[in-house]
Design an enzyme around this catalytic site. Structure first.
Site, PDB file in Angstrom:
ATOM      1  N   TYR A  85       0.841  -1.201   0.000  1.00 54.51           N
ATOM      2  CA  TYR A  85       0.000   0.000   0.000  1.00 54.51           C
ATOM      3  C   TYR A  85       0.877   1.253   0.000  1.00 54.51           C
ATOM      4  O   TYR A  85       0.579   2.230  -0.667  1.00 54.51           O
ATOM      5  CB  TYR A  85      -0.933   0.014   1.223  1.00 54.51           C
ATOM      6  N   PHE A  98      -7.551  20.813 -24.989  1.00 53.25           N
ATOM      7  CA  PHE A  98      -7.861  19.396 -25.035  1.00 53.25           C
ATOM      8  C   PHE A  98      -9.087  19.202 -24.144  1.00 53.25           C
ATOM      9  O   PHE A  98      -9.257  19.891 -23.138  1.00 53.25           O
ATOM     10  CB  PHE A  98      -6.695  18.506 -24.589  1.00 53.25           C
ATOM     11  N   THR A  99      -9.925  18.240 -24.510  1.00 52.62           N
ATOM     12  CA  THR A  99     -11.243  18.074 -23.872  1.00 52.62           C
ATOM     13  C   THR A  99     -11.176  18.018 -22.341  1.00 52.62           C
ATOM     14  O   THR A  99     -11.768  18.855 -21.652  1.00 52.62           O
ATOM     15  CB  THR A  99     -11.909  16.799 -24.423  1.00 52.62           C
ATOM     16  N   ASP A 151       1.617  19.872 -20.838  1.00 53.64           N
ATOM     17  CA  ASP A 151       0.866  18.637 -21.089  1.00 53.64           C
ATOM     18  C   ASP A 151       1.782  17.770 -21.950  1.00 53.64           C
ATOM     19  O   ASP A 151       1.862  17.928 -23.171  1.00 53.64           O
ATOM     20  CB  ASP A 151      -0.459  18.939 -21.795  1.00 53.64           C
ATOM     21  N   LYS A 177      -0.053   7.142 -23.532  1.00 56.71           N
ATOM     22  CA  LYS A 177       0.341   7.414 -24.922  1.00 56.71           C
ATOM     23  C   LYS A 177       1.843   7.147 -25.075  1.00 56.71           C
ATOM     24  O   LYS A 177       2.263   6.014 -25.156  1.00 56.71           O
ATOM     25  CB  LYS A 177      -0.006   8.866 -25.294  1.00 56.71           C
ATOM     26  N   ARG A 179     -13.401  14.266 -33.993  1.00 57.74           N
ATOM     27  CA  ARG A 179     -12.740  15.380 -33.320  1.00 57.74           C
ATOM     28  C   ARG A 179     -13.227  16.657 -33.994  1.00 57.74           C
ATOM     29  O   ARG A 179     -12.535  17.293 -34.761  1.00 57.74           O
ATOM     30  CB  ARG A 179     -11.208  15.267 -33.392  1.00 57.74           C
ATOM     31  N   PHE A 223     -18.959  13.788 -26.135  1.00 57.13           N
ATOM     32  CA  PHE A 223     -18.571  12.890 -27.225  1.00 57.13           C
ATOM     33  C   PHE A 223     -18.459  11.433 -26.793  1.00 57.13           C
ATOM     34  O   PHE A 223     -18.635  10.529 -27.593  1.00 57.13           O
ATOM     35  CB  PHE A 223     -17.254  13.357 -27.868  1.00 57.13           C
TER      36      PHE A 223
HETATM   37  O1  PLI Z   1      -6.910  10.019 -21.065  1.00 57.39           O
HETATM   38  P1  PLI Z   1      -6.075  10.572 -19.956  1.00 57.39           P
HETATM   39  O2  PLI Z   1      -6.896  11.026 -18.789  1.00 57.39           O
HETATM   40  O3  PLI Z   1      -4.998   9.650 -19.527  1.00 57.39           O
HETATM   41  O4  PLI Z   1      -5.302  11.856 -20.524  1.00 57.39           O
HETATM   42  C1  PLI Z   1      -5.969  13.012 -20.902  1.00 57.39           C
HETATM   43  C2  PLI Z   1      -5.242  13.706 -22.017  1.00 57.39           C
HETATM   44  C3  PLI Z   1      -4.587  14.863 -21.776  1.00 57.39           C
HETATM   45  N1  PLI Z   1      -3.919  15.538 -22.757  1.00 57.39           N
HETATM   46  C4  PLI Z   1      -3.894  15.079 -24.023  1.00 57.39           C
HETATM   47  C5  PLI Z   1      -3.159  15.865 -25.047  1.00 57.39           C
HETATM   48  C6  PLI Z   1      -4.537  13.900 -24.346  1.00 57.39           C
HETATM   49  O5  PLI Z   1      -4.463  13.469 -25.597  1.00 57.39           O
HETATM   50  C7  PLI Z   1      -5.258  13.181 -23.347  1.00 57.39           C
HETATM   51  C8  PLI Z   1      -6.009  12.027 -23.646  1.00 57.39           C
HETATM   52  N2  PLI Z   1      -6.242  11.685 -24.899  1.00 57.39           N
HETATM   53  C9  PLI Z   1      -7.018  10.713 -25.334  1.00 57.39           C
HETATM   54  C10 PLI Z   1      -7.792   9.805 -24.460  1.00 57.39           C
HETATM   55  C11 PLI Z   1      -7.091  10.548 -26.779  1.00 57.39           C
HETATM   56  O6  PLI Z   1      -7.765   9.635 -27.253  1.00 57.39           O
HETATM   57  O7  PLI Z   1      -6.439  11.336 -27.468  1.00 57.39           O
END
Ligand code: PLI
Length: 459
Positions: free
Chosen positions: A74, A126-127, A217, A260, A384, A451
């Protein structure tokens, strides 16, 4: 257009995941049941899944071996310390707060730094990032160069900040109202477009003069670094690792979706250089994510991330990664299909406005195109455009972005060149029958990040 030079994969395949092949009538039924929203499809009904590059990477054998070394204590897991070491060595940030994914880190930093009425400039929205800024009482303001909103502009660094726009915001609101500038590497919503080092240096200079932080970011920072190496002469002979480090050194802290660049299926973090903000984040993370040495992750996830961070800055990896995306983009370009140029790092973005000019934005052309692609060959893409842009937080009116795109997002180390060919052929078939395609109406709309769960009906 560049001729195809080898981008072949620097790995071989050790295990495969079998895919279900579907018929046209099965796909028509599946997309109808999903409300014509590709997010609502079951993944087993998808042949080639280009919804996102997030959490969809294939991990290396070394990462899988690391999973077996998960220390699921933990508190004080050794994997946390390995991750902290990787973040310090590769990115150079001093303090680490792990989070379950990127938006967990966005939540923490937005709650800590933003006060009601604040302005947060950023190189395009970004969303999730913008929503967390708004929920904390702030207002996002776009400071990206105008070229970024033009799908046809071939500016090599469409992620650049327009310094005049940033300066105007500082003049108008004063630095006290701007807790930080948010800089994304690369810019997802613009088509995976990079910011140049020289522009970032200028942003640093301007913000430093006014005592404003830069929160980075860094979701696709290694991909951005690759473009800097390829396109900015000063960096031609510098390694991706070195360029990544230089980018991070120009910023004060970062939110990371490790799903990513960092080649893991789950995970993220907030990284900071300033101790006071870190202390607050470390305190807050236990409320929303988990103890500060796991932040919602299993020990094994942190270990895989620590390894993935190091793999992500490898030259051969990135050459193949971006090369594969370019290969697909160039095939589409050669067939005369309108795409966002230059081709981005994590996907090819179809220009739905140009492909379906007879469908007004009120009838969701990109959403419609994504549904048509699924019907054609079981390829799942992501809208998008206006659906992703959502509604203005103050007026409640729909935002109509200039870019109305369908993203063919390429997962890392997952699909082959033959898959790229299948994708290109399917897009060409849909393009050929474009004049027969009709728009859609939205029949269900959630309040936040619509979305993901909205439902549609063909007109
Ligand atoms: O999906 P998260 O919560 O791990 O990360 C959010 C996020 C933040 N910044 C950017 C530039 C992103 O591309 C992003 C997440 N992107 C997704 C899920 C995508 O499909 O592009």
């Amino acid at each position: 257009m560049k001729s195809r030079s080898s981008w072949a994969e620097p790995y071989k395949i050790k295990m495969v995941e079998l895919l279900k092949m579907t018929t046209l009538s099965q796909r028509k039924k599946a997309i109808r049941e999903a409300g014509y929203n590709t997010f609502l499809l079951r993944s087993e009904d998808v042949y080639i899944d280009l919804l996102t590059d997030s959490g969809t990477s294939a991990m290396s054998d070394v990462q899988w071996a690391g999973m077996m070394r998960g220390d699921e204590a933990y508190a004080g897991s050794r994997n946390y310390y390995n991750l902290e070491k990787a973040v310090r060595e590769v990115y150079g940030y001093t303090y680490l707060v792990p989070t379950h994914q990127g938006r967990g880190a966005e939540h923490l930093i937005s709650s800590i730094l933003i006060k009601k009425g604040d302005i947060i400039p950023g190189n395009m929205y970004f969303t999730t990032t913008r929503l967390h800024q708004e929920l904390a009482g702030g207002t996002f303001r776009d400071i990206i160069i105008d070229d970024a909103h033009d799908a046809e502009s071939e500016h090599p660094f469409k992620g650049n900040v327009d310094l005049g726009k940033l300066e105007a915001l500082i003049d108008q609101y004063g630095s006290e109202k701007i807790p930080y500038v948010c800089i994304a590497t690369t810019v997802n919503m613009a088509g995976g477009q990079p910011i140049s080092m020289s522009n970032l240096r200028a942003v640093r200079e301007l913000t430093a003069k006014h005592g404003i932080r830069i929160i980075h970011d860094m979701t696709r920072v290694a991909e951005n670094a690759y473009f800097i190496q390829q396109r900015e002469p000063e960096f031609k002979r510098k390694s991706i690792a070195r360029i990544v480090r230089e980018i991070c050194d120009l910023t004060d802290g970062a939110t990371m979706s490790a799903k990513k660049d960092a080649l893991v299926n789950i995970g993220g973090f907030l990284a900071l250089n300033d101790q006071e903000t870190f202390e607050e984040a470390r305190n807050l993370v236990v409320v929303y994510e988990g103890l500060h040495t796991y932040g919602g992750l299993a020990g094994r996830d942190m270990e895989a991330m620590a390894i993935g961070i190091r793999e992500s800055v490898d030259q051969n990896h990135m050459h193949a990664r971006v090369g594969q995306v370019e290969y697909l983009g160039q095939r589409l370009q050669a067939a005369g299909i309108p795409i966002v140029l230059p081709i981005g790092s994590h996907g090819v973005f179809l220009d739905a406005r140009k492909i379906l000019p007879h469908i007004p934005q009120e009838q969701y052309p990109a959403q419609t195109l994504a549904a048509e692609l699924y019907i054609d060959a079981g390829i799942r893409a992501m809208e998008r455009g206006v659906v992703s842009a959502g509604r203005d937080a103050k007026t409640g009116k729909e935002r109509f972005p200039k870019l109305e795109l369908v993203r063919l997002t390429i997962p890392r180390r997952v699909y082959t060149q033959a898959h790229m060919d299948v994708i290109a052929e399917s897009v060409m078939r849909v393009y050929d029958r474009r004049s027969k395609i009709k728009g859609m109406e939205m029949v269900y709309e959630p309040n936040y990040l619509r979305f993901f769960q909205a439902r549609f009906k063909p007109l």
